[in-house]
Design a protein around this motif. Structure first.
Motif, PDB file in Angstrom:
ATOM      1  N   ALA A   1       7.605  10.942 -15.102  1.00  0.00           N
ATOM      2  CA  ALA A   1       6.252  10.418 -14.866  1.00  0.00           C
ATOM      3  C   ALA A   1       5.982   9.190 -15.739  1.00  0.00           C
ATOM      4  CB  ALA A   1       5.208  11.496 -15.135  1.00  0.00           C
ATOM      5  N   PHE A   2       6.468   9.202 -16.965  1.00  0.00           N
ATOM      6  CA  PHE A   2       6.274   8.047 -17.848  1.00  0.00           C
ATOM      7  C   PHE A   2       6.991   6.814 -17.289  1.00  0.00           C
ATOM      8  CE2 PHE A   2       5.756  11.482 -21.142  1.00  0.00           C
ATOM      9  CZ  PHE A   2       4.416  11.236 -21.382  1.00  0.00           C
ATOM     10  N   THR A   3       8.238   7.008 -16.861  1.00  0.00           N
ATOM     11  CA  THR A   3       9.002   5.884 -16.314  1.00  0.00           C
ATOM     12  C   THR A   3       8.349   5.349 -15.045  1.00  0.00           C
ATOM     13  OG1 THR A   3      11.062   6.777 -17.217  1.00  0.00           O
ATOM     14  CG2 THR A   3      11.254   5.140 -15.473  1.00  0.00           C
ATOM     15  N   LEU A   4       7.928   6.243 -14.163  1.00  0.00           N
ATOM     16  CA  LEU A   4       7.324   5.805 -12.907  1.00  0.00           C
ATOM     17  C   LEU A   4       5.951   5.191 -13.125  1.00  0.00           C
ATOM     18  CD1 LEU A   4       8.407   8.525 -10.339  1.00  0.00           C
ATOM     19  CD2 LEU A   4       9.424   6.325 -10.848  1.00  0.00           C
ATOM     20  N   GLY A   5       5.237   5.639 -14.153  1.00  0.00           N
ATOM     21  CA  GLY A   5       3.979   4.985 -14.504  1.00  0.00           C
ATOM     22  C   GLY A   5       4.221   3.532 -14.889  1.00  0.00           C
ATOM     23  N   CYS A   6       5.296   3.305 -15.647  1.00  0.00           N
ATOM     24  CA  CYS A   6       5.664   1.930 -16.005  1.00  0.00           C
ATOM     25  C   CYS A   6       6.106   1.148 -14.768  1.00  0.00           C
ATOM     26  CB  CYS A   6       6.780   1.947 -17.047  1.00  0.00           C
ATOM     27  SG  CYS A   6       6.252   2.530 -18.670  1.00  0.00           S
ATOM     28  N   MET A   7       6.801   1.807 -13.835  1.00  0.00           N
ATOM     29  CA  MET A   7       7.194   1.140 -12.586  1.00  0.00           C
ATOM     30  C   MET A   7       5.966   0.713 -11.790  1.00  0.00           C
ATOM     31  SD  MET A   7      10.592   3.013 -11.040  1.00  0.00           S
ATOM     32  CE  MET A   7      10.859   1.667  -9.887  1.00  0.00           C
ATOM     33  N   LEU A   8       4.952   1.560 -11.792  1.00  0.00           N
ATOM     34  CA  LEU A   8       3.724   1.233 -11.070  1.00  0.00           C
ATOM     35  C   LEU A   8       3.071  -0.011 -11.675  1.00  0.00           C
ATOM     36  CD1 LEU A   8       2.206   2.408  -8.661  1.00  0.00           C
ATOM     37  CD2 LEU A   8       0.778   3.690 -10.249  1.00  0.00           C
ATOM     38  N   ILE A   9       3.085  -0.118 -12.990  1.00  0.00           N
ATOM     39  CA  ILE A   9       2.564  -1.315 -13.659  1.00  0.00           C
ATOM     40  C   ILE A   9       3.362  -2.544 -13.219  1.00  0.00           C
ATOM     41  CG2 ILE A   9       2.301  -2.472 -15.896  1.00  0.00           C
ATOM     42  CD1 ILE A   9       1.837   0.320 -17.122  1.00  0.00           C
ATOM     43  N   GLY A  10       4.691  -2.403 -13.213  1.00  0.00           N
ATOM     44  CA  GLY A  10       5.539  -3.501 -12.767  1.00  0.00           C
ATOM     45  C   GLY A  10       5.295  -3.877 -11.321  1.00  0.00           C
ATOM     46  N   TYR A  11       5.014  -2.878 -10.506  1.00  0.00           N
ATOM     47  CA  TYR A  11       4.746  -3.118  -9.083  1.00  0.00           C
ATOM     48  C   TYR A  11       3.487  -3.969  -8.909  1.00  0.00           C
ATOM     49  CZ  TYR A  11       4.687  -1.889  -4.111  1.00  0.00           C
ATOM     50  OH  TYR A  11       4.707  -1.923  -2.757  1.00  0.00           O
TER      51      TYR A  11
ATOM     52  N   ILE B   1       0.829  -1.210   0.000  1.00  0.00           N
ATOM     53  CA  ILE B   1       0.000   0.000   0.000  1.00  0.00           C
ATOM     54  C   ILE B   1       0.858   1.254   0.000  1.00  0.00           C
ATOM     55  CG2 ILE B   1      -1.661   1.341   1.347  1.00  0.00           C
ATOM     56  CD1 ILE B   1      -2.837  -1.355   2.293  1.00  0.00           C
ATOM     57  N   VAL B   2       1.863   1.318   0.889  1.00  0.00           N
ATOM     58  CA  VAL B   2       2.698   2.521   0.943  1.00  0.00           C
ATOM     59  C   VAL B   2       3.539   2.646  -0.319  1.00  0.00           C
ATOM     60  CG1 VAL B   2       2.753   2.556   3.465  1.00  0.00           C
ATOM     61  CG2 VAL B   2       4.583   1.391   2.205  1.00  0.00           C
ATOM     62  N   GLY B   3       3.888   1.499  -0.924  1.00  0.00           N
ATOM     63  CA  GLY B   3       4.637   1.541  -2.175  1.00  0.00           C
ATOM     64  C   GLY B   3       3.847   2.217  -3.274  1.00  0.00           C
ATOM     65  N   ILE B   4       2.552   1.975  -3.309  1.00  0.00           N
ATOM     66  CA  ILE B   4       1.695   2.621  -4.300  1.00  0.00           C
ATOM     67  C   ILE B   4       1.677   4.134  -4.081  1.00  0.00           C
ATOM     68  CG2 ILE B   4      -0.699   2.861  -5.075  1.00  0.00           C
ATOM     69  CD1 ILE B   4      -1.000  -0.167  -4.490  1.00  0.00           C
ATOM     70  N   PHE B   5       1.607   4.563  -2.817  1.00  0.00           N
ATOM     71  CA  PHE B   5       1.642   6.003  -2.518  1.00  0.00           C
ATOM     72  C   PHE B   5       2.974   6.603  -2.960  1.00  0.00           C
ATOM     73  CE2 PHE B   5      -2.037   5.101  -0.011  1.00  0.00           C
ATOM     74  CZ  PHE B   5      -2.687   6.307   0.159  1.00  0.00           C
ATOM     75  N   ASN B   6       4.057   5.871  -2.735  1.00  0.00           N
ATOM     76  CA  ASN B   6       5.382   6.351  -3.101  1.00  0.00           C
ATOM     77  C   ASN B   6       5.500   6.566  -4.606  1.00  0.00           C
ATOM     78  OD1 ASN B   6       8.394   5.502  -3.938  1.00  0.00           O
ATOM     79  ND2 ASN B   6       8.457   6.436  -1.912  1.00  0.00           N
ATOM     80  N   LYS B   7       5.079   5.563  -5.376  1.00  0.00           N
ATOM     81  CA  LYS B   7       5.190   5.663  -6.833  1.00  0.00           C
ATOM     82  C   LYS B   7       4.209   6.696  -7.397  1.00  0.00           C
ATOM     83  CE  LYS B   7       8.364   2.539  -7.240  1.00  0.00           C
ATOM     84  NZ  LYS B   7       8.567   2.304  -5.805  1.00  0.00           N
ATOM     85  N   THR B   8       3.028   6.802  -6.790  1.00  0.00           N
ATOM     86  CA  THR B   8       2.053   7.788  -7.250  1.00  0.00           C
ATOM     87  C   THR B   8       2.600   9.200  -7.088  1.00  0.00           C
ATOM     88  OG1 THR B   8       0.210   6.326  -6.686  1.00  0.00           O
ATOM     89  CG2 THR B   8      -0.289   8.671  -6.949  1.00  0.00           C
ATOM     90  N   ALA B   9       3.278   9.452  -5.960  1.00  0.00           N
ATOM     91  CA  ALA B   9       3.904  10.763  -5.753  1.00  0.00           C
ATOM     92  C   ALA B   9       4.940  11.032  -6.821  1.00  0.00           C
ATOM     93  CB  ALA B   9       4.544  10.826  -4.373  1.00  0.00           C
TER      94      ALA B   9
END
Length: 428
Positions: free
Chosen positions: A287-297, A145-153
């Motif tokens: 933002a593009f890279t982190l969006g892809c990281m969120l998918i990977g997460y 859950i906190v990881g999602i908040f981290n990547k969203t930021a």
């Protein structure tokens, strides 16, 4: 009401606060992506290598502060450690203000280092605290859950800072180049640097408010020593942290893990500029890279360990990372840029797979081992400078320089995934 239900109730408020803390960590960490093109323009830097020192000032703090942070937390406790870390972040934000006003790049880098020192202490405090504030069998859920908040930021911050700091980037950049050194030139740079005031005053005020909330709200204090009930039999026979070679191989893996994360997440704006892409892709590349990281997460949450092991996930990620890097280098334009962003998917599961493998079997040495692993975050400080040196000082084409920087890191991670995590543990 049983003990587990009580823990779930008492963990709710700390959990909310931990989500806010991880949001702050993500926001400040990934702000570097927007700062790199901005500081090169505002501070009139001549090369990308000089601008990459923003990353070095940020990530090198983890090398120096990880182990001292453990000692600080032993002395003042987790809650007070979190409060102290937040006020260090506030101090760094405030130092940025005179640095911007005076166009003093050294002072600006010092401010980034002070902020990162607070984040190093915060990382060292909040990670074990998050694991202990509730039932151990639901710790993975809390971390997710906190990881999602981290990547969203991290996804949000390029749009926030990019729209403020990099507004009219192309026209201002062209005007700065046209103007000769003098009053008008200096006035334009001063106006540009003053754009830092609003965002960092906001960061300072917001983080200070959260620090006061943490200080005054009743949060459960924890004793990690009481959590070490079961000590690994192998660790009982060890007399020193140096008896665990896989730990140091793991710390080096974290070094390269953060190196490739930063290269894909923070360098992408510079990469887009060198590909002559429109300003939109320069501003919001992170933002593009982190969006892809969120998918990977999310892929990791769904597949590990139900379908694949951590070790196998690490092998897949490194092979995908190598493949995407090669494609990005031997294509051009938007295609090349997209594959740099897609490295976020490959990089997302590196840390979650490496960290538990690195501290596996440490027993009573786990806390010290965790600090050593955190020191590996310094990879984010070193690798962009190597890339900048290859590109700016040796004159290597920026795409081939990217290849030369990324491939050694991924190949080491592949070694760690196959063999390195087993060294000294007698694992098959």
């Amino acid at each position: 009401m049983n003990q587990t239900e009580t823990q779930k109730r008492t963990a709710l408020l700390p959990m909310i606060i931990c989500c806010a803390l991880f949001f702050i960590l993500g926001y400040i960490t990934w702000a570097n992506g927007a700062l790199i093109p901005f500081v090169r323009l505002a501070f009139n830097l001549q090369t990308d290598l000089q601008a990459f020192f923003v990353l070095s000032a940020s990530y090198i703090a983890y090398f120096f502060l990880a182990l001292p942070s453990s000692w600080i937390l032993d002395k003042i406790g987790f809650k007070n450690g979190i409060v102290l870390s937040l006020f260090l972040i506030v101090a760094g934000a405030l130092i940025i203000l005179p640095a911007a006003t005076q166009l003093n790049y050294i002072l600006f880098l010092l401010a980034i280092f002070v902020q990162a020192s607070g984040m190093a202490l915060l990382q060292t405090a909040v990670n074990p605290y998050l694991s202990i504030i509730g039932p151990i069998d639901s710790a993975a859920r809390r971390i997710s859950i906190v990881g999602i908040f981290n990547k969203t930021a991290g996804i949000i911050v390029p749009f926030v800072l990019g729209s403020i700091l990099l507004k009219d980037y192309d026209s201002i950049s062209a005007k700065v180049k046209e103007l000769k050194i003098g009053a008008e030139h200096d006035a334009l740079l001063e106006e540009l640097s003053n754009r830092l005031h609003g965002p960092y005053i906001g960061v300072g005020v917001g983080v200070a408010i959260l620090a006061l909330i943490v200080f005054f709200v009743k949060m459960p204090e924890v004793d990690v020593n009481k959590e070490e009930i079961n000590i690994d039999e192998t660790a009982k026979k060890k007399n020193s942290i140096f008896d665990f070679p896989h730990l140091f191989l793991g710390a080096l893996a974290i070094f390269f893990c953060v190196a490739v994360e930063v290269m894909a997440g923070d360098i992408i704006g510079t990469y887009g500029r060198l590909l002559s892409l429109p300003p939109f892709f320069i501003k919001y590349g992170t933002a593009f890279t982190l969006g892809c990281m969120l998918i990977g997460y999310f892929i990791g949450i769904a597949t590990i360990p139900r379908f694949i092991s951590q070790q196998f996930a690490l092998r897949i990620c490194t092979v995908v990372g190598i493949t995407f890097t090669v494609i990005s280098v031997f294509t051009s334009g938007f295609t090349s840029y997209i594959f740099v962003a897609l490295l976020g998917i490959a990089n997302a599961l590196l840390w979650p797979a490496i960290f538990p493998l690195g501290i596996n079997g440490l027993g009573r040495f786990t806390k010290t081992g965790s600090g050593i692993m955190i020191m590996g975050i310094a990879g984010g400080a070193i690798w962009p400078l190597i890339y900048g040196y290859l590109k700016d000082s040796l004159g290597i084409d920026f795409q081939h320089a990217f290849l030369y920087a990324m491939l050694p890191a991924y190949f080491y991670l592949l070694y760690f995934a196959i063999k390195g995590h087993k060294v000294g543990l007698n694992l098959k």
